[in-house]
Scaffold this motif. Structure first.
Motif, PDB file in Angstrom:
ATOM      1  N   GLY A  52      12.762   1.324  19.743  1.00 60.92           N
ATOM      2  CA  GLY A  52      12.209   1.196  18.396  1.00 60.92           C
ATOM      3  C   GLY A  52      10.964   2.025  18.184  1.00 60.92           C
ATOM      4  N   VAL A  53      10.143   1.557  17.247  1.00 65.04           N
ATOM      5  CA  VAL A  53       8.951   2.298  16.850  1.00 65.04           C
ATOM      6  C   VAL A  53       7.708   1.508  17.218  1.00 65.04           C
ATOM      7  CG1 VAL A  53      10.112   3.516  14.983  1.00 65.04           C
ATOM      8  CG2 VAL A  53       9.040   1.313  14.513  1.00 65.04           C
ATOM      9  N   VAL A  54       6.613   2.238  17.381  1.00 62.79           N
ATOM     10  CA  VAL A  54       5.326   1.627  17.691  1.00 62.79           C
ATOM     11  C   VAL A  54       4.273   2.288  16.819  1.00 62.79           C
ATOM     12  CG1 VAL A  54       4.901   3.225  19.607  1.00 62.79           C
ATOM     13  CG2 VAL A  54       3.673   1.048  19.517  1.00 62.79           C
ATOM     14  N   ALA A  55       3.322   1.491  16.366  1.00 60.92           N
ATOM     15  CA  ALA A  55       2.251   2.027  15.520  1.00 60.92           C
ATOM     16  C   ALA A  55       0.956   1.302  15.812  1.00 60.92           C
ATOM     17  CB  ALA A  55       2.605   1.885  14.041  1.00 60.92           C
ATOM     18  N   ALA A  56      -0.147   2.043  15.680  1.00 57.83           N
ATOM     19  CA  ALA A  56      -1.485   1.459  15.702  1.00 57.83           C
ATOM     20  C   ALA A  56      -2.028   1.503  14.290  1.00 57.83           C
ATOM     21  CB  ALA A  56      -2.395   2.239  16.642  1.00 57.83           C
ATOM     22  N   SER A  57      -2.738   0.455  13.903  1.00 55.78           N
ATOM     23  CA  SER A  57      -3.099   0.342  12.496  1.00 55.78           C
ATOM     24  C   SER A  57      -4.253  -0.614  12.302  1.00 55.78           C
ATOM     25  CB  SER A  57      -1.873  -0.165  11.719  1.00 55.78           C
ATOM     26  OG  SER A  57      -2.193  -0.503  10.400  1.00 55.78           O
ATOM     27  N   GLY A  58      -5.016  -0.368  11.223  1.00 61.18           N
ATOM     28  CA  GLY A  58      -5.964  -1.374  10.777  1.00 61.18           C
ATOM     29  C   GLY A  58      -5.277  -2.474   9.991  1.00 61.18           C
ATOM     30  N   GLY A  59      -4.003  -2.266   9.671  1.00 60.72           N
ATOM     31  CA  GLY A  59      -3.223  -3.285   8.983  1.00 60.72           C
ATOM     32  C   GLY A  59      -2.188  -2.720   8.035  1.00 60.72           C
ATOM     33  N   ASN A  60      -2.591  -1.845   7.118  1.00 65.70           N
ATOM     34  CA  ASN A  60      -1.656  -1.359   6.100  1.00 65.70           C
ATOM     35  C   ASN A  60      -0.558  -0.476   6.679  1.00 65.70           C
ATOM     36  OD1 ASN A  60      -2.821  -2.703   3.958  1.00 65.70           O
ATOM     37  ND2 ASN A  60      -4.110  -0.988   3.346  1.00 65.70           N
ATOM     38  N   SER A  81       0.843  -1.202   0.000  1.00 66.65           N
ATOM     39  CA  SER A  81       0.000   0.000   0.000  1.00 66.65           C
ATOM     40  C   SER A  81       0.874   1.246   0.000  1.00 66.65           C
ATOM     41  CB  SER A  81      -0.933   0.027   1.222  1.00 66.65           C
ATOM     42  OG  SER A  81      -0.268   0.544   2.361  1.00 66.65           O
ATOM     43  N   PHE A  82       0.209   2.385  -0.178  1.00 69.92           N
ATOM     44  CA  PHE A  82       0.885   3.685  -0.171  1.00 69.92           C
ATOM     45  C   PHE A  82       1.564   3.999   1.151  1.00 69.92           C
ATOM     46  CE2 PHE A  82      -3.165   4.486   1.789  1.00 69.92           C
ATOM     47  CZ  PHE A  82      -2.901   5.471   2.738  1.00 69.92           C
ATOM     48  N   LYS A  83       1.215   3.304   2.205  1.00 71.33           N
ATOM     49  CA  LYS A  83       1.652   3.653   3.559  1.00 71.33           C
ATOM     50  C   LYS A  83       3.168   3.623   3.745  1.00 71.33           C
ATOM     51  CE  LYS A  83      -2.411   3.930   5.837  1.00 71.33           C
ATOM     52  NZ  LYS A  83      -2.828   5.039   6.720  1.00 71.33           N
ATOM     53  N   ALA A  84       3.874   2.907   2.880  1.00 66.86           N
ATOM     54  CA  ALA A  84       5.332   2.848   3.019  1.00 66.86           C
ATOM     55  C   ALA A  84       5.960   4.230   2.904  1.00 66.86           C
ATOM     56  CB  ALA A  84       5.930   1.912   1.970  1.00 66.86           C
ATOM     57  N   ARG A  85       5.345   5.122   2.155  1.00 71.28           N
ATOM     58  CA  ARG A  85       5.895   6.463   1.989  1.00 71.28           C
ATOM     59  C   ARG A  85       5.943   7.197   3.331  1.00 71.28           C
ATOM     60  NH1 ARG A  85       5.653   8.120  -3.597  1.00 71.28           N
ATOM     61  NH2 ARG A  85       4.729   6.468  -4.859  1.00 71.28           N
ATOM     62  N   GLY A  86       4.835   7.221   4.026  1.00 71.01           N
ATOM     63  CA  GLY A  86       4.799   7.891   5.323  1.00 71.01           C
ATOM     64  C   GLY A  86       5.654   7.207   6.366  1.00 71.01           C
ATOM     65  N   ALA A  87       5.721   5.875   6.299  1.00 77.10           N
ATOM     66  CA  ALA A  87       6.535   5.138   7.264  1.00 77.10           C
ATOM     67  C   ALA A  87       8.002   5.502   7.136  1.00 77.10           C
ATOM     68  CB  ALA A  87       6.326   3.635   7.077  1.00 77.10           C
ATOM     69  N   PHE A  88       8.517   5.482   5.918  1.00 80.20           N
ATOM     70  CA  PHE A  88       9.923   5.843   5.725  1.00 80.20           C
ATOM     71  C   PHE A  88      10.176   7.314   6.043  1.00 80.20           C
ATOM     72  CE2 PHE A  88      10.421   1.881   3.222  1.00 80.20           C
ATOM     73  CZ  PHE A  88      11.601   1.427   3.789  1.00 80.20           C
ATOM     74  N   ALA A  89       9.222   8.177   5.735  1.00 76.69           N
ATOM     75  CA  ALA A  89       9.395   9.591   6.062  1.00 76.69           C
ATOM     76  C   ALA A  89       9.577   9.784   7.555  1.00 76.69           C
ATOM     77  CB  ALA A  89       8.203  10.400   5.553  1.00 76.69           C
ATOM     78  N   VAL A 142       5.067   0.303   8.499  1.00 73.06           N
ATOM     79  CA  VAL A 142       6.022   0.633   9.556  1.00 73.06           C
ATOM     80  C   VAL A 142       6.911  -0.569   9.854  1.00 73.06           C
ATOM     81  CG1 VAL A 142       6.264   1.274  11.991  1.00 73.06           C
ATOM     82  CG2 VAL A 142       4.586   2.444  10.548  1.00 73.06           C
ATOM     83  N   ALA A 143       6.318  -1.756   9.887  1.00 72.69           N
ATOM     84  CA  ALA A 143       7.097  -2.966  10.119  1.00 72.69           C
ATOM     85  C   ALA A 143       8.118  -3.174   9.007  1.00 72.69           C
ATOM     86  CB  ALA A 143       6.168  -4.171  10.221  1.00 72.69           C
ATOM     87  N   TYR A 144       7.717  -2.931   7.771  1.00 74.57           N
ATOM     88  CA  TYR A 144       8.630  -3.089   6.642  1.00 74.57           C
ATOM     89  C   TYR A 144       9.778  -2.081   6.722  1.00 74.57           C
ATOM     90  CZ  TYR A 144      10.518  -2.951   1.922  1.00 74.57           C
ATOM     91  OH  TYR A 144      11.372  -2.959   0.851  1.00 74.57           O
ATOM     92  N   ALA A 145       9.434  -0.814   6.968  1.00 72.05           N
ATOM     93  CA  ALA A 145      10.470   0.217   7.053  1.00 72.05           C
ATOM     94  C   ALA A 145      11.425  -0.074   8.202  1.00 72.05           C
ATOM     95  CB  ALA A 145       9.827   1.594   7.218  1.00 72.05           C
TER      96      ALA A 145
END
Length: 313
Positions: A74-82, A55-63, A87-90
């Protein structure tokens, strides 16, 4: 305190340069609406579901991860999934720990993808708001860096790079249809275009977050139901994105779950494109004729996510 004034075209360009080595420049595809049983006319699809993590979400995650200091926790995120998958990928690519909170409505395909990137996945509550509350408690206890799915300047800047890319690929479009959840995507895109194209927001009838916010003149609570609830159903849109939606989103359109299912099926049958419900919502507005383009409009549709299981339409 961050404000919408932090989210400028100049900063979007800078963010694009920063994240470029880590993301894909996704392709576009031209199609004819006549192939879908509608009045023949050319449209363009931006295939952002081919982005890393689906999904498009990788852009914001890397930013976020490339511009903010990441603590040892590390990092923590709440998400419906994408967002969680992104964030996990980045985090995996950059070598930092990630803990991702999701509600129990998260699709199994998305949960599996998060785990595959090595993140610690925690299921908490039945809606995004529940996962967000649990992530905030974790952040306070462990001093991890929170990466908000949509109400964070770096997130909007990252998603804004998709607007820049669309304009690069399709400089002559007049209209862009974009699905809306928390509003980070459409907010970033609107912050880039600033009225140069007609931006149409598309949401499920069961989760009309931006639709209600535009009617109220401010972000307000909305239902969080429907087939796309794991990606397009936060409680309300973000405060940071709202001024961009108010000023630069031309129209808000609602589609039914049946409209979304029909769009998923049509994309598969006609183009062999697999889109998740949230990823197909923007096209659903055209297919169901909830948005009918004028004769001189050149329309593009953003297909933003494909984190779904086996094709069963």
């Amino acid at each position: 305190m961050s404000s919408p004034t932090d989210i400028t075209p100049e900063r979007i360009v800078e963010t694009g340069r920063l994240i470029r080595p880590h993301i894909r420049h996704t392709p576009v595809m031209r199609a004819d609406l006549g192939d879908f049983g509608l009045q023949p006319r050319s449209i363009d699809f931006k295939l952002e579901f081919l982005q890393h993590s689906g999904s498009f979400k990788a852009r914001g995650a890397f930013a976020n991860l490339l511009t903010r200091p990441v603590p040892d926790a590390g990092v923590v995120a709440a998400s419906g999934g994408n967002h969680g998958a992104a964030v996990a990928y980045a985090a995996m690519r950059l070598g930092v720990p990630a803990t991702i909170f999701v509600p129990d409505v998260t699709a199994a395909a998305k949960a599996d993808r998060i785990r595959s990137y090595g993140a610690n996945l925690v299921v908490s509550g039945s809606r995004y708001a529940d996962a967000l509350a649990a992530s905030e408690q974790f952040t306070a206890e462990h001093k991890a860096m929170p990466v908000h799915a949509f109400d964070q300047p770096e997130t909007l800047l990252g998603q804004g790079t998709l607007g820049l890319e669309i304009e690069t690929d399709l400089p002559d479009i007049t209209t862009l249809l974009v699905a809306v959840g928390g509003g980070g995507l459409i907010g970033g895109i609107a912050a880039w275009f600033r009225g140069r194209v007609r931006i149409v927001a598309v949401e499920p009838e069961g989760s009309p977050t931006l639709h209600r916010a535009l009617s109220a003149g401010r972000p307000v609570d909305a239902p969080a139901e429907g087939i796309a609830a794991d990606s397009l159903a936060p409680r309300r849109v973000g405060e940071l994105m709202f001024p961009f939606a108010r000023d630069y989103v031309a129209q808000s359109v609602l589609v039914s779950d049946d409209d979304i299912r029909a769009a998923q099926s049509a994309l598969w049958e006609r183009l062999r494109i697999v889109a998740e419900p949230g990823g197909a919502a923007a096209f659903a507005a055209l297919l169901a004729q909830k948005y009918v383009a004028g004769p001189h409009e050149r329309v593009a549709v953003l297909l933003c996510g494909a984190n779904t299981g086996a094709v069963q339409f």
